[in-house]
Design an enzyme around this catalytic site. Structure first.
Site, PDB file in Angstrom:
ATOM      1  N   ILE A  62       0.827  -1.202   0.000  1.00  0.00           N
ATOM      2  CA  ILE A  62       0.000   0.000   0.000  1.00  0.00           C
ATOM      3  C   ILE A  62       0.861   1.251   0.000  1.00  0.00           C
ATOM      4  CG2 ILE A  62      -1.644   1.337   1.377  1.00  0.00           C
ATOM      5  CD1 ILE A  62      -2.880  -1.344   2.235  1.00  0.00           C
ATOM      6  N   GLY A  63       1.976   1.217   0.738  1.00  0.00           N
ATOM      7  CA  GLY A  63       2.855   2.376   0.800  1.00  0.00           C
ATOM      8  C   GLY A  63       3.368   2.794  -0.558  1.00  0.00           C
ATOM      9  N   TYR A 120      -0.424  -8.704  15.650  1.00  0.00           N
ATOM     10  CA  TYR A 120      -0.410  -7.732  14.554  1.00  0.00           C
ATOM     11  C   TYR A 120      -1.597  -6.779  14.674  1.00  0.00           C
ATOM     12  CZ  TYR A 120      -1.069  -5.671   9.949  1.00  0.00           C
ATOM     13  OH  TYR A 120      -1.276  -4.779   8.944  1.00  0.00           O
TER      14      TYR A 120
END
Length: 318
Positions: free
Chosen positions: A32-33, A181
């Protein structure tokens, strides 16, 4: 009529110009980055990819330059798991101000065993939350130098069903990778909202906004070889999932809007429009557990003790 109500609908494929502005995207070399960085590069802004892997950052930079005409993109080394290294990022940026940082980088482990950073923190909590918590302090002078800078924190839809165990933030008692997470991302989201409260109380011009990408799958993500290569067979098999979730290019949309849209404000939460899982970005109500200010305050104090930093403070000033 207010400027917000008279503004045209947000168009993810026709973004407002941002020439002259500088944005840092942590983990901008992949996932996504990468798409956050690619989309922001199309606005004319200078985009800096923060990455712990220089080779991967070079590949991602080349990919953006090949796709976005006139892109101003470069990379700096950034290892969120190494807290002692983060102060040097400010100098490496070589800018006098920073208009936004997108706290996107993260580690997600699927299987045991439990790993720790060099500082002795559980790897996902230490990288995803504590690393960004500490980094924000060192970036604050640059953010404060911009007219209206933004800290955009990338959470996760997985955090919606999680709750923090404030007595076991490092998952020492019961380590389950997926739960750990989810809790690390939840900690990030608490941080983003609490940061805005503290910035407002301090009279800062910096705003903190929290976003999440909904459901974002590799198999629904367009190819960006060699950064990401879409497998046609995997895409075909995941086609039914496209009714509920989306690719990582679309998962980037809430963060991009939080950086660019004048109507996005501090302390807000933005995510995909359709059930919070897919679609164009929109503001959504703060999740009920994220609104618990006592949990946020306790997490802040614990994070400050674990990192030796305070993101609201400007280093070198009383």
């Amino acid at each position: 009529m207010s400027s917000t109500s008279s503004a045209p609908p947000w168009n993810v494929r026709c973004l407002p110009g941002a020439a002259g502005r500088v944005f840092l995207v942590t983990g901008g070399n992949a996932g996504i980055g990468y798409f956050v960085a690619e989309q922001l590069s199309a606005t004319g802004a200078t985009v800096v990819l923060g990455s712990r892997n220089p080779a991967k950052a070079e590949v991602a930079t080349a990919s953006i330059l090949a796709r976005v005409a006139g892109a101003r993109v470069r990379a700096v080394r950034l290892d969120l798991a190494d807290l002692s290294s983060l102060e040097t990022v400010v100098e490496a940026l070589k800018v006098d101000r920073l208009d936004a940082v997108v706290h996107n980088a993260g580690v997600a482990l699927d299987d045991p065993p439990r790993w720790e950073t060099g500082d002795g923190h559980e790897l996902m909590f230490g990288t995803n939350h504590l690393g960004h918590f500490a980094l924000t302090q060192w970036l604050m002078p640059l953010l404060s130098a911009a007219p209206a800078a933004r800290v955009v924190t990338m959470g996760s839809f997985a955090a919606k069903s999680e709750r923090l165990d404030l007595d076991d933030l490092q998952s020492r008692k019961a380590y389950q990778p997926k739960r750990t997470y989810g809790r690390s991302k939840l900690a990030q989201m608490y941080f983003g909202i609490e940061l805005d409260r503290r910035l407002r109380a301090a009279g800062s011009t910096v705003a903190s906004i929290v976003v999440h990408p909904g459901g974002a799958l590799d198999s629904l993500t367009p190819s960006r070889p060699p950064v990401h290569v879409r497998n046609p067979a995997a895409r075909l098999s995941s086609a039914p999932a496209a009714l509920l979730v989306q690719g990582k290019h679309a998962g980037a949309w809430p963060a991009v809007r939080a950086v660019l849209d004048p109507s996005a404000g501090g302390g807000q939460l933005w995510g995909p429009r359709v059930f919070g899982l897919r679609g164009r970005p929109r503001r959504e109500p703060i999740w009920s557990h994220l609104a618990d200010t006592s949990v946020a305050a306790r997490l802040w104090d614990a994070s400050r003790a674990l990192t030796g930093t305070d993101p609201r403070a400007i280093p070198g000033q009383a």
